[in-house]
Structures are given as C-alpha cells and as structure tokens.
Scaffold this motif. Sequence first.
Motif, mmCIF file in Angstrom:
data_model
loop_
_atom_site.group_PDB
_atom_site.id
_atom_site.type_symbol
_atom_site.label_atom_id
_atom_site.label_comp_id
_atom_site.label_asym_id
_atom_site.label_seq_id
_atom_site.Cartn_x
_atom_site.Cartn_y
_atom_site.Cartn_z
ATOM 1 N N UNK A 204 0.768 -1.142 0.034
ATOM 2 C CA UNK A 204 0.127 0.079 -0.032
ATOM 3 C C UNK A 204 0.961 1.120 0.111
ATOM 4 N N UNK A 205 0.343 2.366 -0.263
ATOM 5 C CA UNK A 205 1.187 3.786 0.069
ATOM 6 C C UNK A 205 0.154 4.666 0.584
ATOM 7 N N UNK A 206 0.618 5.292 1.296
ATOM 8 C CA UNK A 206 0.027 6.688 2.079
ATOM 9 C C UNK A 206 0.627 7.849 1.866
ATOM 10 N N UNK A 207 0.196 9.166 2.086
ATOM 11 C CA UNK A 207 0.669 10.278 2.166
ATOM 12 C C UNK A 207 1.682 10.459 3.427
ATOM 13 N N UNK A 208 2.389 11.331 3.252
ATOM 14 C CA UNK A 208 3.324 11.716 4.672
ATOM 15 C C UNK A 208 2.338 11.922 5.733
ATOM 16 N N UNK A 209 1.117 12.288 5.309
ATOM 17 C CA UNK A 209 0.179 12.816 6.246
ATOM 18 C C UNK A 209 -0.902 11.649 6.589
ATOM 19 N N UNK A 210 -0.626 10.471 6.140
ATOM 20 C CA UNK A 210 -1.331 9.160 6.681
ATOM 21 C C UNK A 210 -2.603 9.246 5.742
#
Length: 751
Positions: A204-210
């Motif tokens: 998966x991938x998330x932003x650095x803001x989750x």
Amino acid sequence: MMNGSTGRRQRGQGRVRAASAALCLFAGALTATAAGASPAAALTPPVALTADDLTTWQTNGIVWSMAATEGTVYAGGTFSTLRPPDAAAGTSEQPAVNFAAFDAATGAPTDCSLSFTLSSGTATVRALALSPDGETLYAGGQFGAVNGVGVSNIAAVDTATCTPRQDFKISVSATVRALDVTADTVYLAGDFNSVGGQTRNKFAAVTTGADLLPWTANADEVARAVQVTPDGQHVALGGDFFTVNGTTSHALAVVDATTGALTTSYPGFIPNTSTVQDLTTDATGLYTANEGTGGGVFDGRIAIDLDDYQQRWRDTCLGATQAVLVHSGVLYSGSHAHDCASMGGFADQPRKHLLAQSVDDPTLLPWFPDTNDGIGEPVGPRVMAQTDKGGRHYLWVGGEFTTVNGAGQQGLTRFADGPDTGAPWVPNVSLSTVAPGQIDVQWQTSFDTDDGELTYRIYKDGASTPVHTTTGYSLFWDRPQLKWTDTDVAVGETHSYRITASDGTNTSAKSPAQSATVAASTQGYPARVLSDGASLYWRYDEGTSTFAADTTGGLNSGFLRNAPAYQQTPAAIAGDSTAIGFDGTSEYAYSNRRHAQPTRFTVETWIKTTTTRGGKIIGFGNLSMQNSTRFDKHVYMSNEGRLVFGVYSGGRRTVTTTGSYNDGAWHHVVATQGPAGVALYVDGQLRAANLLYTSNENYPGYWRVGGDNLANWANRPTSNFFAGQIDETAVYPTALSASTVSAHYALRTGG
C-alpha cells in the motif's frame, strides 16, 4: 526495503548509492611476485570497510529493522532491554521496549527512548524508514501503541523531539514488514489486506500525512520488501507472492510509483521455493536478498540493471540471504551462507554470515567478519544500515546473533572504514631438502578477514632484514602454497627460516623457526615420486600447523584438520622425513584445491596401524569441511585389516585384498585406475584387480587423507576415519605401471 530503511535520500546518508567500480579479481587462486614487489594494502579494493567489529551496546532479543542518518542509528525489533558491550546477558541492563537509538560513532544509546507495545501478544518493530529530510522516522510492525499513544501497526516519529506524531494515524490490519519513503509518500509492505479500511493486499501507499493513496499493487502472499528506485519513477516489490495485480510474477516485481501498475514482471525468474527478503539499489542497480526452502533452493543474491530491469548477475550460494546494502561499489550482505562452491567459492561447511561482492561481479571479496546463528529461527544477521560521523563511515548490522567474530555480542554490531586493527594469521612453514644444494622454503598463505593480498617476508638465520619478500592472494577456504628456494647455501650447512604476513598496516608475528640441513645428494624415494609425475606429494614433515606442504612444483598443498599427531618417527622410508598420525575419530587432511574428476589416476601412500575399526585412508570427495555426500576413488581398511579400493560407476565397484595389514608395520599402498581397469598394490605387489572397472563418478572434489564418508560401501568398517600413521602420500594423473610401483617400494630403504 526489508526490515527498515537507512534514509537513502537523506543528504547522502543511509544506504549510499555509490556508482559501481569494476573489479578485476586475480585469475586463479594465487598471485606471487618477486622480491621488491609493491606491498599489500590494508584493505583489498574495492572493499572499503574493515572486518574489525567495534564496541557496541547490545539487545536482549532480535533486531529486525534499522534506519540511519546524520550519525544516528535507529534499531527496532523484539527486545526489552539494552546492555553495554561485553556485559553478560541479564547484567547492567536498561529498559528499551522494541526500539532504541544509538550514536553511530560510539555504539552507545542516545536519549531517544520509545516504547512500542501491544495490549495482547508480542509487539515487534519490523520496519524503520526515514523521510528524505531526516525529520520523520516511520516505523512498521505489529504494535498498538508508541509511548502509550494508540496506533495500528504503523507510526511516525518526530526525530528532533523523539515523540510520536499525532497527525499520522491510519489503520493497518496486520504486520508491516517493510517501508520506504519519498518526500510525499510512504510505501508499506507486509501481511495486511486492509489499510485505512480499504482493501490493500500486502502492499500500500499513504501520504506523509497518513492519507491512503489510490496506488494499488495487490499481491497474493506476504510482502517483505519495498524499494523506490533512485529516479523515483518505480517501486520494486519483494516477498513470497506469486501474482501482483493478477499477473504472474513470483517474489519480485516492479511497479509504477504513482499508480502501482505492473511495469516489469518476473515469471519463472526466481524459483517457486525462493522468496525475496530484502531489496536495495544504487545508481545503476537493484539488488535482491533471497531465501529458499526445500530442494533446488535459491538462497543467494541477484543484481538487476535499472536501465532495463534485466539480470546483471546472480550468485548461487546456499544459505538464505536476509539483508543487502551497497557501499562504494560493494554489495554487503547478511546471510548464513554455507556452500558457495557452485560459484567458485567455499564448499559446504559451517555457516558464514557476512559477505561482500562487487556490484558488477558476484565473486566473493575478501571481507569475512562473522556472527553466529544466535536465537530465534536462527539465521544470524537480519538487517543492515549505514551512516557517516566524525569523518568515518559506519556499517551497522542487527539480527539474531549472540556472538561477533567469536566473542559475545548480541543483537547489534558495527564496522567502519578504519582503522584496520586485525593482523593476518601467522604463516605455516615447511622446509624441503629433497634436491641437493638448496633449501625449499614453503608456506601456507595466511588469512586476513578484510584483505586478500598479503605481503610475506622471509627471515633467515635470525636476521632482522628479510632475505625475500613476495605477495600472495588467499581466502579462508583457499590458502595456496607459496615457495621460495634458497640457493645461497652450501652442502652440510643448517639454516633456519621464519616468515611474517602483512596486510600493509598490521603484521603477524614471525612463524616459529624451522631449520634444515642442506643435502649433498638426491633422496631416492622422493626423487622417483617426482620424476614419475606426481601432481600432489605430501611428506608430512611440518610441525604443529594446518599445513601439508606439496613437494611437487604444482604447490598442491593440503589442510590438516583437528590437529593430527605431527612428526611421527620412524617414518615409512629411510631418511630424516617424518610421518603423521590420525586418531580415527575426526582428524584428516584435504587438498586446498578443488579438482575436476580424474578419469585416470594413481593414489599412493604408506600406512601403519593396529586398528580393528578400519577407516578411509585416502579418497576423493565433494566436501572438505565435513563428510562428503559424493565420494569414491578411495582406499579404505575393513575392521579385519583388509584393504578395499573402490570407484563408483553405475554402482559401487570394489576390489579387496585377501590379506590383512593392521599388524603395526609400515605398508606401501597404491591404487590405480585407467584403460586397463583398477589395480590395488600392497608392498610392491599386485593384490587385487578388475579389468572392467575403467570409469568413476564425475564430480569436482578434494583429495582427502585419513577420513571421509564410507556409507553403503562394501565391507564398510566401524569408523569412517583411520587410526594410525600415514606417510608419503602422492597422487598422479596417470595409472602407474606395476614395475613403477615395485620400484617405488624398493626405494623405501633409501637406495
């Protein structure tokens, strides 16, 4: 990347992606140069790290993950305390709940303390990765809180304050095993099937803001590694999986960094019994760490070119690889390698846990610090990280091990680019006076854990200035013989010699003095052995050492294992030579070189024994450090003292003497095979033969004396190992004639 990140884009820190430098290794096992040659350097390029471990604090459990930047190393795993270097387990401990931070240069913990916990079960930190600016440390694993702040298997930590970020929270349904981070994206790999309440299978991938991103790279089995390529355009995936986004690609795949769409698949590229445990890159390559199970395993490493994602090289060492890291054109790896014979390295033997290879060539480089297997699975090292501080470059290793370089050290260790403090082993020396008017000074090349090419200096008669200097290349499994002939002597004179080995910075102690008297005439027996074409000739005249010197010009020396009884007298033939004694339990000798199958050959030796347990006297086997799994071309003694000569050719073919030879007297034993079949001679006379046995099993192997496997052979004795004395062992590339064998026996009295 598996088990954490080293912050590869953080101001040049972390895993250094240095451009590779081509390596031209020495052709063959040995280079020797004349006196006055350039001395060896402290490290053999391209190796740029010493093998000398530095004092480091320890954990009381397994270190699974690491990240490093700006001189700080973060470690996560399954442990509860730290203790100082040299402290025994359970002493001088301080709490550290699955996480600790260290000063890279001192090995001591910093004041950054975090506690990763789980309300039920065992918490573990399996992945650590730093943001490119080094301001955020991301952690993944199996945990429900950090310093009491609730999270779900992933967390972000502000590195300046060493506190969990409250603005980074997202639910991950199961263990996170790997992370990699760009300026705006955090990539996850693990066991999960849901992230943020939405389906995401293993990656998966998330932003650095989750915030969950639409990036999708669904896999069908556990994910263990994730690595963004240096250009940021692709993400390499590793694990146990067989499909990615529904397309067949086992254990390795490359996807688009923005969408997760599969860009390069690898069907059939990695065996189904092998998985990818770790991934790393440099400017031009992607490198895998593989672990296999069952038959036909692939446990080694693969180098893949980033320009086309095709294989550059792969090595086929056996012993699962857990971690890989690149520094200055060298791929360092943590594994439990035990058999690299398939790629020209060491044959099956006790495990080695830290290796180095050029990014351009899988040949093993001379860098061999070591750990043990340790606790847990156990497999030794699990993760690596690197960073700079104070003008030094540091490589940190974490894992399951409890010893490093033979001394107690649990969970963590570290190495640096200097200073090099380890001296080479003291050379083993043997002198020969077979030829009149000269003394041949022969020695077994030494071993240095981080230098292959060493400088040798020979000192004569106690002088402080060497009489000869030369260099030679050696590795722990390949320590070839070197030879220098002293002709500045006169008949009847006695001279002594000592030798040192130097890596350019550190020099061994001088070897014990060995003395010899210059002969006035040729010795009959050894001269005839040499003139009849022996390709290996061990006379066993050494003192206590691991060296059986070869008297032929081929320098085909042997290793002596487990300290047999040296310098036994009287020897088999007249003169000042000595024999060697084997205990019948574990002592034996094997050839330094690995040989191709000999299709025609002669083995010759002398034996003296009273054993009633039999044992192998001489033979050919595929292993050197343990009992062989393929073995024939051997002579062994039955419990009754009868001699058996056997070869394998579609079955076990043997001939056996009618008489027994365990009477405590010296006996001359010769076995031959050639177009005329096999023949077994004892004391100059033909005792058994078979014209039909003209072939033997085809495999590369080692000549072994004193013991090896005898499973399933006719008249198998109680012991695989021979108890008694052995002398004057020779191997020939031809089948000696009966008259030649008789002539050798006749020379036993010195005629």
